[in-house]
Design a protein around this motif. Structure first.
Motif, PDB file in Angstrom:
ATOM      1  N   VAL A   3       0.832  -1.201   0.000  1.00 37.96           N
ATOM      2  CA  VAL A   3       0.000   0.000   0.000  1.00 37.96           C
ATOM      3  C   VAL A   3       0.870   1.257   0.000  1.00 37.96           C
ATOM      4  CG1 VAL A   3      -1.721   1.299   1.309  1.00 37.96           C
ATOM      5  CG2 VAL A   3      -1.931  -1.176   1.110  1.00 37.96           C
ATOM      6  N   ILE A   6       2.176   1.717  -3.462  1.00 40.30           N
ATOM      7  CA  ILE A   6       1.128   2.214  -4.359  1.00 40.30           C
ATOM      8  C   ILE A   6       0.991   3.727  -4.216  1.00 40.30           C
ATOM      9  CG2 ILE A   6      -1.364   2.217  -4.775  1.00 40.30           C
ATOM     10  CD1 ILE A   6      -1.312  -0.799  -4.084  1.00 40.30           C
ATOM     11  N   VAL A   7       0.939   4.183  -2.991  1.00 41.15           N
ATOM     12  CA  VAL A   7       0.811   5.622  -2.748  1.00 41.15           C
ATOM     13  C   VAL A   7       2.063   6.356  -3.229  1.00 41.15           C
ATOM     14  CG1 VAL A   7       0.622   7.382  -0.944  1.00 41.15           C
ATOM     15  CG2 VAL A   7      -0.805   5.332  -0.838  1.00 41.15           C
ATOM     16  N   THR A  46       0.554   1.164 -11.490  1.00 41.17           N
ATOM     17  CA  THR A  46       0.514   0.608 -10.136  1.00 41.17           C
ATOM     18  C   THR A  46       0.726  -0.899 -10.161  1.00 41.17           C
ATOM     19  OG1 THR A  46      -0.979   2.371  -9.428  1.00 41.17           O
ATOM     20  CG2 THR A  46      -0.900   0.390  -8.069  1.00 41.17           C
TER      21      THR A  46
END
Length: 111
Positions: A3, A6-7, A46
């Motif tokens: 996560v 991804i950010v 992504t």
């Protein structure tokens, strides 16, 4: 950790795009056009980043004991994904400004 990646990878190129057009008076139309390209490529990028980072073994180690070998893997994986980003947007969507690609790559590596 996925996560966070991804950010980080998506924020890096958004910040680079914003920095490229920051300070111009009449940028709304051009910035929106380039922002739409960024939005279209973000989901694809992504997935590619997660696959590439997993291939280079970035999700396998304990980061408390990271060393130069891990740093080299991060460097190569970031370079590889930045090349994919450049070629992918250029070939499949449209060419973005060079500062976007260069700043995005450096910011992504920094994140």
């Amino acid at each position: 950790m996925i996560v966070l990646d991804i950010v980080a990878v998506n924020a890096a190129y958004y910040i680079a795009l914003y920095a490229r057009f920051f300070g111009y008076d009449n940028i709304s139309e051009l910035f929106q056009q380039k922002l739409n390209v960024w939005r279209q490529f973000t989901p694809i990028y992504t997935v590619i980043c997660i696959i590439v980072f997993a291939f280079f073994g970035l999700y396998n180690g304990v980061w408390k004991y990271a060393g130069m070998h891990d740093f080299n893997r991060i460097l190569v994986a970031s370079f590889f994904t930045s090349v994919i980003h450049t070629v992918g947007t250029w070939v499949f969507l449209e060419r973005m400004p060079w500062t976007y690609y260069i700043l995005g790559a450096f910011i992504q590596f920094g994140f």
